[in-house]
Design a protein around this motif. Structure first.
Motif, PDB file in Angstrom:
ATOM      1  N   ALA A  27      40.992  72.942   7.887  1.00 21.70           N
ATOM      2  CA  ALA A  27      40.651  72.067   6.771  1.00 21.70           C
ATOM      3  C   ALA A  27      41.798  71.931   5.778  1.00 21.70           C
ATOM      4  O   ALA A  27      41.969  70.881   5.158  1.00 21.70           O
ATOM      5  CB  ALA A  27      39.408  72.583   6.071  1.00 21.70           C
ATOM      6  N   LYS A  28      42.605  72.958   5.617  1.00 21.97           N
ATOM      7  CA  LYS A  28      43.748  72.900   4.699  1.00 21.97           C
ATOM      8  C   LYS A  28      44.809  71.914   5.189  1.00 21.97           C
ATOM      9  O   LYS A  28      45.531  71.328   4.386  1.00 21.97           O
ATOM     10  CB  LYS A  28      44.402  74.277   4.571  1.00 21.97           C
ATOM     11  CG  LYS A  28      43.612  75.270   3.768  1.00 21.97           C
ATOM     12  CD  LYS A  28      44.354  76.595   3.740  1.00 21.97           C
ATOM     13  CE  LYS A  28      43.550  77.681   3.053  1.00 21.97           C
ATOM     14  NZ  LYS A  28      44.234  78.985   3.115  1.00 21.97           N
ATOM     15  N   ALA A  29      44.912  71.736   6.494  1.00 24.04           N
ATOM     16  CA  ALA A  29      45.985  70.932   7.068  1.00 24.04           C
ATOM     17  C   ALA A  29      45.578  69.524   7.490  1.00 24.04           C
ATOM     18  O   ALA A  29      46.427  68.682   7.732  1.00 24.04           O
ATOM     19  CB  ALA A  29      46.567  71.666   8.276  1.00 24.04           C
ATOM     20  N   VAL A  30      44.297  69.254   7.563  1.00 26.27           N
ATOM     21  CA  VAL A  30      43.821  67.979   8.108  1.00 26.27           C
ATOM     22  C   VAL A  30      43.798  66.890   7.037  1.00 26.27           C
ATOM     23  O   VAL A  30      43.280  67.085   5.946  1.00 26.27           O
ATOM     24  CB  VAL A  30      42.397  68.155   8.702  1.00 26.27           C
ATOM     25  CG1 VAL A  30      41.781  66.812   9.041  1.00 26.27           C
ATOM     26  CG2 VAL A  30      42.461  69.037   9.923  1.00 26.27           C
ATOM     27  N   ASP A  31      44.378  65.734   7.383  1.00 21.04           N
ATOM     28  CA  ASP A  31      44.315  64.565   6.509  1.00 21.04           C
ATOM     29  C   ASP A  31      43.437  63.467   7.112  1.00 21.04           C
ATOM     30  O   ASP A  31      42.869  62.669   6.392  1.00 21.04           O
ATOM     31  CB  ASP A  31      45.712  63.986   6.283  1.00 21.04           C
ATOM     32  CG  ASP A  31      46.590  64.904   5.460  1.00 21.04           C
ATOM     33  OD1 ASP A  31      46.106  65.426   4.447  1.00 21.04           O
ATOM     34  OD2 ASP A  31      47.752  65.106   5.855  1.00 21.04           O
ATOM     35  N   VAL A  32      43.353  63.425   8.435  1.00 22.85           N
ATOM     36  CA  VAL A  32      42.597  62.385   9.134  1.00 22.85           C
ATOM     37  C   VAL A  32      41.739  63.044  10.210  1.00 22.85           C
ATOM     38  O   VAL A  32      42.207  63.911  10.936  1.00 22.85           O
ATOM     39  CB  VAL A  32      43.544  61.363   9.801  1.00 22.85           C
ATOM     40  CG1 VAL A  32      42.754  60.326  10.588  1.00 22.85           C
ATOM     41  CG2 VAL A  32      44.431  60.692   8.768  1.00 22.85           C
ATOM     42  N   ILE A  33      40.488  62.627  10.289  1.00 24.04           N
ATOM     43  CA  ILE A  33      39.587  63.097  11.336  1.00 24.04           C
ATOM     44  C   ILE A  33      39.230  61.910  12.218  1.00 24.04           C
ATOM     45  O   ILE A  33      38.811  60.863  11.722  1.00 24.04           O
ATOM     46  CB  ILE A  33      38.291  63.684  10.738  1.00 24.04           C
ATOM     47  CG1 ILE A  33      38.589  64.946   9.946  1.00 24.04           C
ATOM     48  CG2 ILE A  33      37.269  63.964  11.835  1.00 24.04           C
ATOM     49  CD1 ILE A  33      37.402  65.493   9.187  1.00 24.04           C
ATOM     50  N   VAL A  34      39.409  62.080  13.527  1.00 26.56           N
ATOM     51  CA  VAL A  34      38.992  61.069  14.495  1.00 26.56           C
ATOM     52  C   VAL A  34      37.929  61.720  15.373  1.00 26.56           C
ATOM     53  O   VAL A  34      38.200  62.699  16.062  1.00 26.56           O
ATOM     54  CB  VAL A  34      40.170  60.578  15.365  1.00 26.56           C
ATOM     55  CG1 VAL A  34      39.679  59.565  16.392  1.00 26.56           C
ATOM     56  CG2 VAL A  34      41.267  59.986  14.497  1.00 26.56           C
ATOM     57  N   ASN A  35      36.723  61.191  15.319  1.00 28.39           N
ATOM     58  CA  ASN A  35      35.625  61.732  16.111  1.00 28.39           C
ATOM     59  C   ASN A  35      35.370  60.835  17.312  1.00 28.39           C
ATOM     60  O   ASN A  35      35.047  59.668  17.167  1.00 28.39           O
ATOM     61  CB  ASN A  35      34.355  61.835  15.267  1.00 28.39           C
ATOM     62  CG  ASN A  35      33.179  62.307  16.091  1.00 28.39           C
ATOM     63  OD1 ASN A  35      33.314  63.144  16.964  1.00 28.39           O
ATOM     64  ND2 ASN A  35      32.009  61.764  15.816  1.00 28.39           N
ATOM     65  N   SER A  36      35.520  61.404  18.497  1.00 25.32           N
ATOM     66  CA  SER A  36      35.200  60.652  19.709  1.00 25.32           C
ATOM     67  C   SER A  36      34.185  61.413  20.563  1.00 25.32           C
ATOM     68  O   SER A  36      33.999  61.101  21.735  1.00 25.32           O
ATOM     69  CB  SER A  36      36.468  60.367  20.519  1.00 25.32           C
ATOM     70  OG  SER A  36      37.092  61.570  20.898  1.00 25.32           O
ATOM     71  N   ALA A  37      33.548  62.400  19.966  1.00 24.91           N
ATOM     72  CA  ALA A  37      32.546  63.185  20.688  1.00 24.91           C
ATOM     73  C   ALA A  37      31.273  62.363  20.856  1.00 24.91           C
ATOM     74  O   ALA A  37      30.779  61.769  19.901  1.00 24.91           O
ATOM     75  CB  ALA A  37      32.236  64.464  19.922  1.00 24.91           C
TER      76      ALA A  37
END
Length: 80
Positions: A27-37
């Motif tokens: 969470a500290k490093a993430v800027d973008v989340i792509v969900n394909s689940a």
């Protein structure tokens, strides 16, 4: 590509199936989340499909809100 990292998680579990330490570090490093689940079996049991395709994205949003850093979230759908 050096900034793109695939993270294995499980949208059917709280905290995406990660232990608290891993979740915090990611969470500290993430800027973008792509969900394909998604569960793409069209005759899947209703409870299984609902848990993956509806509750899964909800858990992902809850994860993102908890850490508040991601500036963008993208959801990829099969469109079936």
């Amino acid at each position: 590509m050096s900034k793109l990292v695939s993270v294995i998680g499980d949208v059917c579990k709280s905290n995406l199936g990660m232990d608290a330490t891993s979740a915090t570090e990611i969470a500290k490093a993430v800027d973008v989340i792509v969900n394909s689940a998604a569960n793409t079996i069209l005759d899947e049991r209703y409870d299984v499909a609902l848990n993956t395709n509806t509750k899964g994205p909800s858990r992902l949003v809850s994860f993102a809100k908890k850490y508040k850093k991601p500036s963008l979230s993208v959801h990829v759908s099969t469109g079936k």
